[in-house]
Design a protein around this motif. Sequence first.
Motif, PDB file in Angstrom:
ATOM      1  N   SER A  21       8.888   0.735  -2.666  1.00 13.63           N
ATOM      2  CA  SER A  21      10.090   0.057  -2.179  1.00 13.63           C
ATOM      3  C   SER A  21       9.976  -0.068  -0.673  1.00 13.63           C
ATOM      4  O   SER A  21       8.992   0.376  -0.071  1.00 13.63           O
ATOM      5  N   LYS A  22      10.986  -0.642  -0.057  1.00  9.10           N
ATOM      6  CA  LYS A  22      10.943  -0.796   1.400  1.00  9.10           C
ATOM      7  C   LYS A  22      11.044   0.536   2.115  1.00  9.10           C
ATOM      8  O   LYS A  22      10.836   0.611   3.324  1.00  9.10           O
ATOM      9  N   TYR A  23      11.334   1.604   1.370  1.00 10.04           N
ATOM     10  CA  TYR A  23      11.480   2.912   1.984  1.00 10.04           C
ATOM     11  C   TYR A  23      10.183   3.732   2.002  1.00 10.04           C
ATOM     12  O   TYR A  23      10.005   4.582   2.855  1.00 10.04           O
ATOM     13  N   ASN A  24       9.303   3.514   1.025  1.00 10.29           N
ATOM     14  CA  ASN A  24       8.151   4.423   0.897  1.00 10.29           C
ATOM     15  C   ASN A  24       6.799   3.733   0.960  1.00 10.29           C
ATOM     16  O   ASN A  24       5.782   4.339   0.637  1.00 10.29           O
ATOM     17  N   ASN A  25       6.746   2.451   1.342  1.00 11.50           N
ATOM     18  CA  ASN A  25       5.454   1.773   1.422  1.00 11.50           C
ATOM     19  C   ASN A  25       4.780   2.090   2.755  1.00 11.50           C
ATOM     20  O   ASN A  25       5.415   2.564   3.708  1.00 11.50           O
ATOM     21  N   MET A  37      -7.430   4.865   4.212  1.00 12.23           N
ATOM     22  CA  MET A  37      -8.019   3.887   5.108  1.00 12.23           C
ATOM     23  C   MET A  37      -8.093   4.404   6.542  1.00 12.23           C
ATOM     24  O   MET A  37      -9.112   4.262   7.220  1.00 12.23           O
ATOM     25  N   LEU A  38      -7.018   5.004   7.025  1.00 11.84           N
ATOM     26  CA  LEU A  38      -6.996   5.450   8.410  1.00 11.84           C
ATOM     27  C   LEU A  38      -7.956   6.613   8.667  1.00 11.84           C
ATOM     28  O   LEU A  38      -8.486   6.748   9.776  1.00 11.84           O
ATOM     29  N   THR A  39      -8.191   7.432   7.658  1.00 17.52           N
ATOM     30  CA  THR A  39      -9.133   8.548   7.848  1.00 17.52           C
ATOM     31  C   THR A  39     -10.584   8.075   7.839  1.00 17.52           C
ATOM     32  O   THR A  39     -11.490   8.863   8.117  1.00 17.52           O
ATOM     33  N   ARG A  40     -10.824   6.800   7.543  1.00 20.79           N
ATOM     34  CA  ARG A  40     -12.187   6.230   7.592  1.00 20.79           C
ATOM     35  C   ARG A  40     -12.520   5.707   8.993  1.00 20.79           C
ATOM     36  O   ARG A  40     -13.679   5.412   9.275  1.00 20.79           O
ATOM     37  N   VAL A  41     -11.513   5.526   9.849  1.00 19.26           N
ATOM     38  CA  VAL A  41     -11.681   4.810  11.108  1.00 19.26           C
ATOM     39  C   VAL A  41     -12.314   5.707  12.169  1.00 19.26           C
ATOM     40  O   VAL A  41     -11.857   6.828  12.405  1.00 19.26           O
ATOM     41  N   THR A  42     -13.360   5.195  12.823  1.00 16.86           N
ATOM     42  CA  THR A  42     -14.080   5.962  13.836  1.00 16.86           C
ATOM     43  C   THR A  42     -13.425   5.813  15.214  1.00 16.86           C
ATOM     44  O   THR A  42     -12.646   4.899  15.454  1.00 16.86           O
ATOM     45  N   GLU A  43     -13.780   6.718  16.117  1.00 19.72           N
ATOM     46  CA  GLU A  43     -13.242   6.716  17.471  1.00 19.72           C
ATOM     47  C   GLU A  43     -13.615   5.417  18.206  1.00 19.72           C
ATOM     48  O   GLU A  43     -14.718   4.910  18.058  1.00 19.72           O
ATOM     49  N   GLY A  44     -12.665   4.892  18.983  1.00 14.77           N
ATOM     50  CA  GLY A  44     -12.918   3.676  19.744  1.00 14.77           C
ATOM     51  C   GLY A  44     -12.573   2.406  19.012  1.00 14.77           C
ATOM     52  O   GLY A  44     -12.672   1.316  19.583  1.00 14.77           O
ATOM     53  N   SER A  45     -12.169   2.517  17.744  1.00 17.42           N
ATOM     54  CA  SER A  45     -11.801   1.333  16.972  1.00 17.42           C
ATOM     55  C   SER A  45     -10.337   0.972  17.191  1.00 17.42           C
ATOM     56  O   SER A  45      -9.572   1.730  17.783  1.00 17.42           O
ATOM     57  N   LYS A  46      -9.956  -0.203  16.714  1.00 18.69           N
ATOM     58  CA  LYS A  46      -8.564  -0.648  16.808  1.00 18.69           C
ATOM     59  C   LYS A  46      -8.097  -1.100  15.438  1.00 18.69           C
ATOM     60  O   LYS A  46      -8.798  -1.872  14.764  1.00 18.69           O
ATOM     61  N   VAL A  47      -6.941  -0.623  15.018  1.00 12.30           N
ATOM     62  CA  VAL A  47      -6.390  -0.957  13.709  1.00 12.30           C
ATOM     63  C   VAL A  47      -5.152  -1.825  13.893  1.00 12.30           C
ATOM     64  O   VAL A  47      -4.254  -1.490  14.685  1.00 12.30           O
ATOM     65  N   SER A  49       0.844  -1.200   0.000  1.00 15.66           N
ATOM     66  CA  SER A  49       0.000   0.000   0.000  1.00 15.66           C
ATOM     67  C   SER A  49       0.874   1.244   0.000  1.00 15.66           C
ATOM     68  O   SER A  49       1.954   1.265   0.586  1.00 15.66           O
ATOM     69  N   SER A  50       0.380   2.283  -0.648  1.00 14.69           N
ATOM     70  CA  SER A  50       1.099   3.547  -0.714  1.00 14.69           C
ATOM     71  C   SER A  50       0.699   4.434   0.457  1.00 14.69           C
ATOM     72  O   SER A  50      -0.236   4.126   1.210  1.00 14.69           O
ATOM     73  N   ALA A  51       1.388   5.544   0.591  1.00 15.11           N
ATOM     74  CA  ALA A  51       1.065   6.499   1.655  1.00 15.11           C
ATOM     75  C   ALA A  51      -0.355   7.033   1.486  1.00 15.11           C
ATOM     76  O   ALA A  51      -1.073   7.246   2.463  1.00 15.11           O
TER      77      ALA A  51
END
Length: 312
Positions: free
Chosen positions: A273-277, A248-258, A240-242
């Motif tokens: 690459s291993k530097y920017n994924n 994905m992370l901006t979809r997560v609601t309060e109280g959840s666990k990722v 996955s890219s930045a």
Amino acid sequence: IRARSMRLDAEPMRGSRVSDVEEFTFIEEIHIQSSQKENIVSSSPEDYDLTLTFFSNVEFICDDTGEHILAVYKANGFNIINDKDLRHLPIKPRNKEQIFFLNMLLDPDLPIVVCAGVTGSGKNLLSLQGALQLNRSNEQDLNTIGYCRNTVTAGDYEAQLGFLKGDETSKMGVFTYPLIDAIGQYQELAQKEALGKERSITLYTNEEFMKEHDISVLNINQMRGVNLSGVLIFDEWQNSSASVNKLMLTRVTEGSKVVIIGDLNQIDHPHLSKYNNALSIMLKQAKKSDLVGGITMSRVLRGKIAAFAQEE
């Protein structure tokens, strides 16, 4: 160079790269004497000339006795991990990295857990174990489990999502193999444990198990405008890219666990690459954010053949 010759604004791809995460240490070692054990809980990182973010993993080593004490540093200080409680679960941790990972998975105070592990190190199985335990805790925000695996495949572009036959459910089924495999292993180990204790358990088909535990598969391509809640497992995050990570992370609601997992040795995305994924980016966050806990696992526990292949 071509962009600049055309007087176009351009940024080098190296500008977004992360320093080599292989240099990161996710288990801090502190050497003490056995007489200092009683002071661990009341001590602070400054006492050991360390600066730690919350949820840092720490291994205290008693030089005079050889005893190893595992702990996690939180807002209230060092918390010693009771690994005996973790070993009562169906999926029992088999090394200190797995103990730290499972402890982070079950910690209700830690919202984001990141694990980079080689193939066969137990990432998926332990993630499922942690999600099921949180699911059973009856906390309102953690009573569902969402699984999302990046749909980038190992160089087989014709096997990617849009080329597969069937409806969305059929297409996504191809990308749930790690989850299905983890469910099968979990039920097999749970059954063995039950037989050893002369107890009976209910065995489910994969579909029944997912329905019983409210496990859903998330389509990474349909996330805009969606709210995500519960325990969320993001698999193969090295592909996955930045921008996808942020989506994905901006979809997560309060109280959840990722829970973010992946293998930095299996990057199939042609532009990463291993530097920017995204996995590397989140591992870096684990070193500086009080909201993210990280661990790396380098031992292959799947078997001798898998371990041999990993070394080649």
